[in-house]
Design a protein around this motif. Structure first.
Motif, PDB file in Angstrom:
ATOM      1  N   VAL A  19      -3.236   5.622  -1.434  1.00 16.09           N
ATOM      2  CA  VAL A  19      -3.443   6.285  -2.718  1.00 16.09           C
ATOM      3  C   VAL A  19      -3.078   5.397  -3.905  1.00 16.09           C
ATOM      4  O   VAL A  19      -3.394   5.722  -5.047  1.00 16.09           O
ATOM      5  CB  VAL A  19      -2.640   7.600  -2.789  1.00 16.09           C
ATOM      6  CG1 VAL A  19      -3.162   8.599  -1.776  1.00 16.09           C
ATOM      7  CG2 VAL A  19      -1.143   7.361  -2.562  1.00 16.09           C
ATOM      8  N   ALA A  20      -2.416   4.273  -3.657  1.00 18.26           N
ATOM      9  CA  ALA A  20      -2.070   3.340  -4.738  1.00 18.26           C
ATOM     10  C   ALA A  20      -1.747   1.987  -4.121  1.00 18.26           C
ATOM     11  O   ALA A  20      -1.397   1.889  -2.936  1.00 18.26           O
ATOM     12  CB  ALA A  20      -0.889   3.856  -5.563  1.00 18.26           C
ATOM     13  N   ARG A  21      -1.854   0.954  -4.944  1.00 16.65           N
ATOM     14  CA  ARG A  21      -1.577  -0.410  -4.491  1.00 16.65           C
ATOM     15  C   ARG A  21      -0.762  -1.132  -5.559  1.00 16.65           C
ATOM     16  O   ARG A  21      -0.879  -0.837  -6.751  1.00 16.65           O
ATOM     17  CB  ARG A  21      -2.875  -1.178  -4.237  1.00 16.65           C
ATOM     18  CG  ARG A  21      -3.735  -0.605  -3.125  1.00 16.65           C
ATOM     19  CD  ARG A  21      -5.098  -1.292  -3.078  1.00 16.65           C
ATOM     20  NE  ARG A  21      -5.921  -0.857  -1.952  1.00 16.65           N
ATOM     21  CZ  ARG A  21      -6.645   0.249  -1.945  1.00 16.65           C
ATOM     22  NH1 ARG A  21      -6.694   1.028  -3.030  1.00 16.65           N
ATOM     23  NH2 ARG A  21      -7.350   0.592  -0.882  1.00 16.65           N
ATOM     24  N   ALA A  22       0.043  -2.088  -5.120  1.00 17.70           N
ATOM     25  CA  ALA A  22       0.810  -2.910  -6.052  1.00 17.70           C
ATOM     26  C   ALA A  22       1.122  -4.235  -5.371  1.00 17.70           C
ATOM     27  O   ALA A  22       1.086  -4.342  -4.138  1.00 17.70           O
ATOM     28  CB  ALA A  22       2.106  -2.209  -6.464  1.00 17.70           C
ATOM     29  N   ASP A  23       1.426  -5.261  -6.176  1.00 19.48           N
ATOM     30  CA  ASP A  23       1.812  -6.574  -5.657  1.00 19.48           C
ATOM     31  C   ASP A  23       3.263  -6.855  -6.019  1.00 19.48           C
ATOM     32  O   ASP A  23       3.731  -6.501  -7.115  1.00 19.48           O
ATOM     33  CB  ASP A  23       0.917  -7.674  -6.233  1.00 19.48           C
ATOM     34  CG  ASP A  23      -0.528  -7.539  -5.776  1.00 19.48           C
ATOM     35  OD1 ASP A  23      -0.748  -7.213  -4.593  1.00 19.48           O
ATOM     36  OD2 ASP A  23      -1.441  -7.742  -6.601  1.00 19.48           O
ATOM     37  N   THR A  24       3.975  -7.508  -5.101  1.00 21.40           N
ATOM     38  CA  THR A  24       5.376  -7.816  -5.358  1.00 21.40           C
ATOM     39  C   THR A  24       5.510  -8.975  -6.334  1.00 21.40           C
ATOM     40  O   THR A  24       4.689  -9.894  -6.350  1.00 21.40           O
ATOM     41  CB  THR A  24       6.107  -8.167  -4.055  1.00 21.40           C
ATOM     42  OG1 THR A  24       5.448  -9.290  -3.436  1.00 21.40           O
ATOM     43  CG2 THR A  24       6.088  -7.003  -3.089  1.00 21.40           C
ATOM     44  N   LEU A  30       0.847  -1.187   0.000  1.00 20.14           N
ATOM     45  CA  LEU A  30       0.000   0.000   0.000  1.00 20.14           C
ATOM     46  C   LEU A  30       0.883   1.238   0.000  1.00 20.14           C
ATOM     47  O   LEU A  30       1.749   1.386   0.876  1.00 20.14           O
ATOM     48  CB  LEU A  30      -0.898   0.017   1.236  1.00 20.14           C
ATOM     49  CG  LEU A  30      -1.775  -1.225   1.460  1.00 20.14           C
ATOM     50  CD1 LEU A  30      -2.574  -1.065   2.739  1.00 20.14           C
ATOM     51  CD2 LEU A  30      -2.701  -1.463   0.277  1.00 20.14           C
ATOM     52  N   VAL A  31       0.695   2.091  -0.996  1.00 21.09           N
ATOM     53  CA  VAL A  31       1.371   3.384  -1.018  1.00 21.09           C
ATOM     54  C   VAL A  31       0.427   4.374  -0.351  1.00 21.09           C
ATOM     55  O   VAL A  31      -0.722   4.534  -0.782  1.00 21.09           O
ATOM     56  CB  VAL A  31       1.694   3.825  -2.454  1.00 21.09           C
ATOM     57  CG1 VAL A  31       2.339   5.210  -2.464  1.00 21.09           C
ATOM     58  CG2 VAL A  31       2.626   2.810  -3.121  1.00 21.09           C
ATOM     59  N   GLN A  32       0.891   5.023   0.710  1.00 22.99           N
ATOM     60  CA  GLN A  32       0.018   5.865   1.515  1.00 22.99           C
ATOM     61  C   GLN A  32       0.548   7.289   1.602  1.00 22.99           C
ATOM     62  O   GLN A  32       1.758   7.528   1.584  1.00 22.99           O
ATOM     63  CB  GLN A  32      -0.112   5.283   2.925  1.00 22.99           C
ATOM     64  CG  GLN A  32      -0.739   3.896   2.944  1.00 22.99           C
ATOM     65  CD  GLN A  32      -0.899   3.359   4.349  1.00 22.99           C
ATOM     66  OE1 GLN A  32      -0.031   3.529   5.198  1.00 22.99           O
ATOM     67  NE2 GLN A  32      -2.021   2.710   4.604  1.00 22.99           N
ATOM     68  N   LYS A  33      -0.409   8.209   1.711  1.00 23.85           N
ATOM     69  CA  LYS A  33      -0.080   9.627   1.868  1.00 23.85           C
ATOM     70  C   LYS A  33      -0.655  10.096   3.196  1.00 23.85           C
ATOM     71  O   LYS A  33      -1.763   9.712   3.575  1.00 23.85           O
ATOM     72  CB  LYS A  33      -0.679  10.436   0.717  1.00 23.85           C
ATOM     73  CG  LYS A  33      -0.319  11.911   0.744  1.00 23.85           C
ATOM     74  CD  LYS A  33      -0.900  12.630  -0.466  1.00 23.85           C
ATOM     75  CE  LYS A  33      -0.535  14.101  -0.461  1.00 23.85           C
ATOM     76  NZ  LYS A  33      -1.131  14.820  -1.616  1.00 23.85           N
ATOM     77  N   GLN A  34       0.078  10.926   3.892  1.00 18.00           N
ATOM     78  CA  GLN A  34      -0.371  11.385   5.198  1.00 18.00           C
ATOM     79  C   GLN A  34      -1.420  12.485   5.042  1.00 18.00           C
ATOM     80  O   GLN A  34      -1.198  13.494   4.379  1.00 18.00           O
ATOM     81  CB  GLN A  34       0.799  11.906   6.029  1.00 18.00           C
ATOM     82  CG  GLN A  34       0.452  12.145   7.487  1.00 18.00           C
ATOM     83  CD  GLN A  34       1.668  12.465   8.314  1.00 18.00           C
ATOM     84  OE1 GLN A  34       2.602  13.110   7.839  1.00 18.00           O
ATOM     85  NE2 GLN A  34       1.694  12.012   9.552  1.00 18.00           N
TER      86      GLN A  34
END
Length: 598
Positions: A433-438, A421-425
């Motif tokens: 604000v965005a998601r990705a899988d390894t 999970l890419v998160q913004k404070q």
């Protein structure tokens, strides 16, 4: 002796004692899907109760609802003694239920503070009539008309909920125990019919807050799915929340229900403990536990749930933790205050409330003991390392911020197939604000549309290692500024109209320069425009003949941006105006060779 047959009654009892098996998420949807979704969706409706409907002692006559209802709550008109408003219900011609407090202060709340004027919802279980009263009060305590909000759960949904409870008991009997407790998924209680308003936000889990729903304690195990469904409808549509407020709901029979959407293994931010939602999970007990304690079946279910949930996120179930309060009008502590909490806390430990009731609060030491006895050892979250690669320091408004990195174990082994999970404070915590899988090498890349400066981080949950997040990295946002002029020539003494757009909305300064005979540009004035929307307009007076350069700009420091310069010639006579007048964004000729006007 032969094993007893699994009757419907015994199935319910087993479901109450053992909860749902982890395979129930596969078994229930097929049973639930037998009925069209529209036929099982909960319905909401309302009734206005005039202030004059209350007698001098603060009690209404019998009120008839527009149709049969299963849950109700009150919004508006509550003040002073009316905060203690009570309700009782009945089917037409039947006996009255006990008086139940409506909990008009509504202390279960998101960090944003919405839903401040709605009561807690009360389960009615199929009633037609109701009465309201202000105990030990009078009509003066009701300041204006009340709006009663109802939720009706269709019979189809109740039948499906009953099938889910029976399937739960069968599955639990067949599957036995496991690290993850048996949890009825949203599809098992009809959550698909009450979709969240928006995607969930994610934080971290360091504390489990125990709540009660402040509703009636008299219900059957087959009622529980309908209770959860109707609460979700009420929380979303009456309170205006994104979804059901709690992460999990437990009934007195020991059934555990998935609450707010986003994944039972994720740190989904709920709306249950204002100021601490971003760092906790909320477990609500169906009922009111002010004068009566919770059952052993429910305490065991909560112990299994917490013993799984906290270690999953790298948090122990014992001891204390210090959280920073995010404030709020129901919070006991101002924003920024360090607050010491038990890992298993009651709602009242952080907020100004009596939740979870005196009797259940007194049972928390026993709940901690049961949880500690079965909780696994916690692997520190630091066993998982996250690296952010090539993160830009400034991004133009509306462009994509590209974030990439790798996830590896402490020994360097890549972790594949994990959701990052890419998160913004934000003001209420970290927002995804965005998601990705390894991939197989543990690498991942995600893009997020960037519209404001702020800190960004990556977060991942790995079973057995808990949740890990990077420290926040500040990323700036360069404003996007465009501008055009209505003409390229104007009569001296008149004004040039300049219009454009600014993202994000901010003041715009328009610099006006005139070219001298020596070819040098000299500033004549700077006009400031404060737009209320993303569009702006400025009228620029050009008093003397000559060539002018008009340049809108905004911001300061790294967040500074300018639009392309606009060139316009002011002439003495109207006949000198070019046929290009009104040419919109077509620029006038700039300075010619040697800096002389073209």
């Amino acid at each position: 002796m032969d094993a007893p047959s699994l009757t419907r009654r015994r199935a319910l009892a087993l479901g109450a004692a053992a909860g749902l098996s982890s395979v129930l998420s596969r078994a229930v949807p097929s049973a639930w899907a037998r009925t069209p979704a529209a036929a099982a969706a909960p319905r909401g409706f309302g009734l206005t109760v005039a202030r004059g409907a209350f007698d001098a002692q603060g009690r209404t006559g019998v009120l008839r609802a527009p149709r049969r209802f299963d849950l109700l709550g009150v919004r508006d008109g509550l003040a002073g003694a009316a905060a203690a408003l009570e309700v009782r219900v009945r089917r037409r011609g039947g006996p009255w239920s006990p008086w139940v407090p409506l909990g008009a202060g509504h202390d279960h709340r998101p960090d944003t503070g919405t839903g401040a004027h709605a009561s807690d919802p009360v389960w009615a279980g199929g009633a037609d009539e109701l009465q309201l009263r202000v105990p030990h009060g009078s009509r003066a305590a009701v300041k204006r008309a009340l709006r009663v909000h109802f939720v009706a759960v269709p019979a189809a949904a109740k039948r499906r909920g009953a099938r889910a409870a029976i399937a739960a008991a069968h599955a639990a009997q067949a599957a036995g125990g496991g690290a993850q407790p048996a949890i009825i998924p949203r599809s098992g209680w009809g959550g698909d019919g009450v979709k969240p308003r928006a995607a969930p936000d994610f934080g971290d889990v360091q504390v489990a807050f125990v709540h009660h729903t402040v509703s009636a304690n008299d219900y059957a195990p087959t009622d529980s799915p309908g209770i959860v469904l109707s609460m979700a409808k009420y929380h979303r549509d009456v309170n205006g929340w994104n979804d059901l407020g709690y992460n999990f709901v437990v009934d007195k029979y020991g059934q555990i229900f998935e609450g707010r959407a986003g994944g039972i293994d994720q740190a989904v931010i709920g709306a249950q403990a204002q100021g601490y939602n971003s760092h906790s999970t909320g477990i609500a007990n169906i009922g009111t536990f002010t004068g009566v304690g919770q059952t052993d079946a429910a305490l065991d279910a909560m112990a299994r749930l917490i013993a799984w949930k906290l270690p999953l996120h790298g948090a122990p179930v014992t001891g204390e933790v210090v959280l920073t309060s995010a404030g709020g009008d129901t919070n006991r502590y101002r924003s920024g205050t360090p607050v010491t909490l038990q890992r298993i806390s009651g709602h009242r430990d952080g907020d100004q409330t009596e939740c979870p009731g005196d009797m259940l609060y007194a049972q928390l030491p026993e709940l901690r003991r049961r949880t500690t006895a079965i909780a696994p050892a916690v692997t520190p979250a630091a066993a998982v390392a996250i690296a952010l690669d090539g993160l830009a320091k400034d991004v133009v408004y509306g462009d994509d911020l590209t974030v990439s990195g790798t996830i590896r174990q402490a020994d360097g082994t890549p972790i594949a197939g994990r959701r990052v999970l890419v998160q913004k404070q934000g003001k209420s915590g970290w927002v995804t604000v965005a998601r990705a899988d390894t991939d197989d090498a543990g690498a991942w890349t995600a893009n997020a549309t960037w519209r404001a400066a702020g800190k960004v981080r990556a977060r991942v949950t790995v079973p057995g290692s808990g949740t890990t997040a990077t420290s926040g990295i500040q990323v700036g946002c360069t404003p996007l500024l465009t501008a055009k002029a209505t003409t390229t020539r104007v009569k001296a003494g008149r004004a040039l109209t300049v219009s454009g757009s600014i993202h994000p909305i901010a003041p715009v300064s328009v610099k006006v320069e005139q070219q001298g005979k020596d070819g040098r540009w000299r500033t004549i004035r700077t006009q400031k425009v404060t737009p209320k929307t993303a569009k702006f307009t400025a009228r620029v007076p050009l008093s003397k003949p000559g060539l002018y350069r008009v340049t809108p700009h905004t911001g300061s420091g790294k967040a500074k941006a300018s639009a392309a310069a606009l060139y316009v010639r002011a002439v003495r006579k109207t006949s000198s105006l070019s046929s290009r007048s009104g040419a919109g964004s077509t620029p006038a000729p700039g300075p010619g060779p040697g800096g002389t006007p073209a």
